[in-house]
Write an enzyme that holds these catalytic residues in place. Structure first.
Site, PDB file in Angstrom:
ATOM      1  N   GLU A 189      -4.840   2.346   2.888  1.00 14.47           N
ATOM      2  CA  GLU A 189      -4.881   1.152   3.724  1.00 14.47           C
ATOM      3  C   GLU A 189      -4.978   1.520   5.196  1.00 14.47           C
ATOM      4  O   GLU A 189      -5.701   0.879   5.966  1.00 14.47           O
ATOM      5  CB  GLU A 189      -3.625   0.301   3.477  1.00 14.47           C
ATOM      6  CG  GLU A 189      -3.653  -1.079   4.123  1.00 14.47           C
ATOM      7  CD  GLU A 189      -3.028  -1.136   5.507  1.00 14.47           C
ATOM      8  OE1 GLU A 189      -3.035  -2.221   6.113  1.00 14.47           O
ATOM      9  OE2 GLU A 189      -2.548  -0.100   6.015  1.00 14.47           O
ATOM     10  N   GLU A 190      -4.247   2.552   5.598  1.00 15.05           N
ATOM     11  CA  GLU A 190      -4.142   2.906   7.016  1.00 15.05           C
ATOM     12  C   GLU A 190      -5.431   3.458   7.606  1.00 15.05           C
ATOM     13  O   GLU A 190      -5.542   3.612   8.812  1.00 15.05           O
ATOM     14  CB  GLU A 190      -3.008   3.918   7.217  1.00 15.05           C
ATOM     15  CG  GLU A 190      -1.619   3.404   6.866  1.00 15.05           C
ATOM     16  CD  GLU A 190      -1.105   2.340   7.836  1.00 15.05           C
ATOM     17  OE1 GLU A 190      -1.842   1.978   8.770  1.00 15.05           O
ATOM     18  OE2 GLU A 190       0.023   1.869   7.639  1.00 15.05           O
TER      19      GLU A 190
ATOM     20  N   ASP B 209       3.254  -6.401   3.248  1.00 15.93           N
ATOM     21  CA  ASP B 209       3.173  -5.385   4.285  1.00 15.93           C
ATOM     22  C   ASP B 209       4.321  -5.599   5.264  1.00 15.93           C
ATOM     23  O   ASP B 209       5.278  -6.302   4.968  1.00 15.93           O
ATOM     24  CB  ASP B 209       1.811  -5.478   4.986  1.00 15.93           C
ATOM     25  CG  ASP B 209       1.307  -4.131   5.481  1.00 15.93           C
ATOM     26  OD1 ASP B 209       2.096  -3.384   6.095  1.00 15.93           O
ATOM     27  OD2 ASP B 209       0.118  -3.825   5.274  1.00 15.93           O
TER      28      ASP B 209
ATOM     29  N   ASP C 239       6.349   0.953   6.785  1.00 22.11           N
ATOM     30  CA  ASP C 239       4.926   0.633   6.687  1.00 22.11           C
ATOM     31  C   ASP C 239       4.267   1.714   5.819  1.00 22.11           C
ATOM     32  O   ASP C 239       3.917   2.776   6.333  1.00 22.11           O
ATOM     33  CB  ASP C 239       4.300   0.590   8.086  1.00 22.11           C
ATOM     34  CG  ASP C 239       2.862   0.142   8.091  1.00 22.11           C
ATOM     35  OD1 ASP C 239       2.359  -0.263   7.028  1.00 22.11           O
ATOM     36  OD2 ASP C 239       2.234   0.199   9.162  1.00 22.11           O
TER      37      ASP C 239
ATOM     38  N   HIS D 255       4.447   2.857  12.796  1.00 25.48           N
ATOM     39  CA  HIS D 255       3.488   3.876  13.210  1.00 25.48           C
ATOM     40  C   HIS D 255       4.153   4.877  14.157  1.00 25.48           C
ATOM     41  O   HIS D 255       3.609   5.247  15.198  1.00 25.48           O
ATOM     42  CB  HIS D 255       2.248   3.250  13.846  1.00 25.48           C
ATOM     43  CG  HIS D 255       1.333   2.622  12.822  1.00 25.48           C
ATOM     44  ND1 HIS D 255      -0.033   2.756  12.870  1.00 25.48           N
ATOM     45  CD2 HIS D 255       1.584   1.882  11.711  1.00 25.48           C
ATOM     46  CE1 HIS D 255      -0.579   2.114  11.845  1.00 25.48           C
ATOM     47  NE2 HIS D 255       0.401   1.570  11.137  1.00 25.48           N
TER      48      HIS D 255
ATOM     49  N   HIS E 213       0.845  -1.205   0.000  1.00 29.78           N
ATOM     50  CA  HIS E 213       0.000   0.000   0.000  1.00 29.78           C
ATOM     51  C   HIS E 213       0.872   1.243   0.000  1.00 29.78           C
ATOM     52  O   HIS E 213       1.927   1.285   0.632  1.00 29.78           O
ATOM     53  CB  HIS E 213      -1.021   0.006   1.134  1.00 29.78           C
ATOM     54  CG  HIS E 213      -0.489   0.013   2.532  1.00 29.78           C
ATOM     55  ND1 HIS E 213      -0.139   1.183   3.179  1.00 29.78           N
ATOM     56  CD2 HIS E 213      -0.289  -0.986   3.427  1.00 29.78           C
ATOM     57  CE1 HIS E 213       0.258   0.897   4.412  1.00 29.78           C
ATOM     58  NE2 HIS E 213       0.192  -0.414   4.586  1.00 29.78           N
TER      59      HIS E 213
END
Length: 358
Positions: free
Chosen positions: A210-211, A233, A178, A321, A64
């Site tokens: 995606e997030e 991922d 990510d 994240h 993504h």
């Protein structure tokens, strides 16, 4: 590490793209995909894949494009920027970090601030600060000056951390593995397969948003209507101090991750077993992940149309994240190697055998 691979990693990770604002990384991926495929297909949200081969059955492989970030929600009279999260954030990793505010007049550097800890009450210091108590300081004297810089409500905000190779040159530092790791893998698979005769048609690239709910995965899967799908991922590495074996055994350098369970999907058993056997027969290291939380694009891929056997192939990453993350070069390359072996083995009869439960 090959210079060409390092340059690809740097371009992918240094380029911004938060959910709904993937334009810059979209253009990078489009240019890169174009070097391997003459046909690029997109959905109406911005997900994109390059087409390779002309087999009867279709395989979808995608990371993504988007990374976690923020969006400006308010400009105070004193020129501070209030914001909301795009994707999952934890307050502990946010304060005093530099960010990039992307305005229509250019990018601005800011820093995430809050009420100084010196004036907090003891009980307040024990709590994780909520995002609504934070702000971004761009050095503006007031709202008018901030607006003169080009800042508007709705502007996206990204993290700042240049790509870097650590002293152990297999350890790779970047803002947003990510999921630029997934983008890297999908491009490298295309590079490895370029010029080969495939037993299927491969669509390889990346989704958007995606997030914030696996949104591009849903639209892309409906667009392509694949027979088999793979989401690429990152997974949460558990090889740092304070982690117990009960919490996980995923370590950097021990191989790509095969997802056996997450909140959004139980992988198709026949496809799962096929991927595992392919890894074993080719002596490709792998790790297994079963997690109660978290979700990937596989959660939407496998529900498209009449259902799509789907597998998640990830790499372990530390500190996702946040403003920085860490992966291992060998995990990326072994993920590529495994997916190449799997894709080239999926002819029409094999894919038919994988479908269903009988």
């Amino acid at each position: 590490m090959e210079q060409k691979k390092m340059e690809l990693m740097k371009e992918l990770t240094d380029t911004e793209g938060v959910p709904g604002f993937e334009d810059r990384i979209y253009n990078v991926m489009k240019t890169r995909i174009s070097s391997f495929s003459n046909t690029i297909e997109t959905d109406n949200l911005g997900s994109l894949v390059g087409k390779m081969g002309d087999g009867e059955k279709k395989i979808l492989l995608a990371g993504h494009l988007d990374e976690v970030g923020f969006i400006i929600s308010h400009i105070t009279k004193d020129g501070f920027l209030k914001f909301r999260a795009l994707g999952g954030w934890w307050g502990h990793v946010m304060l005093s970090q530099r960010v990039k505010v992307m305005t229509n007049k250019g990018d601005l550097t800011g820093v995430i601030g809050s009420k100084a800890p010196h004036v907090l009450k003891p009980e307040e210091r024990k709590k994780v600060l909520e995002i609504d108590k934070m702000f971004i300081d761009i050095g503006a004297r007031n709202r008018e000056e901030a607006e003169s810089f080009g800042v508007r409500v709705g502007d996206p905000v990204t993290t700042i951390c240049p790509f870097e190779i650590l002293p152990n040159d297999k350890m790779l530092l970047a803002r947003n593995w990510d999921n630029r790791a997934g983008c890297y893998i999908s491009l490298r698979v295309m590079e490895e397969l370029k010029g080969q005769s495939l037993p299927n048609t491969l669509y390889s690239g990346a989704t958007v948003q995606e997030e914030v709910g696996l949104r591009g995965a849903e639209t892309l899967a409906h667009k392509i209507n694949p027979d088999i799908a793979f989401a690429t991922d990152v997974g949460v590495a558990t090889d740092t101090p304070g982690m117990s074996s009960e919490e996980g055994t995923l370590a950097l350098g021990d191989g790509p991750i095969l997802g056996f369970l997450d909140r959004s999907m139980v992988p198709h058993r026949k496809l799962r077993d096929f991927v595992v056997e392919t890894a074993k027969s080719n002596n490709i290291p792998y790790q297994l992940e079963l997690m109660d939380g978290g979700a990937t694009d596989g959660g939407k891929f496998h529900l498209a149309h009449a259902g799509v056997p789907t597998m998640v192939v990830s790499v372990p990453s530390r500190y996702i994240h946040s403003h920085v993350s860490l992966v291992h070069f060998d995990d990326l390359e072994n993920a590529v190697k495994l997916l190449v072996k799997v894709i080239t083995s999926l002819d029409s009869s094999t894919i038919e055998q994988v479908k269903g439960l009988g």
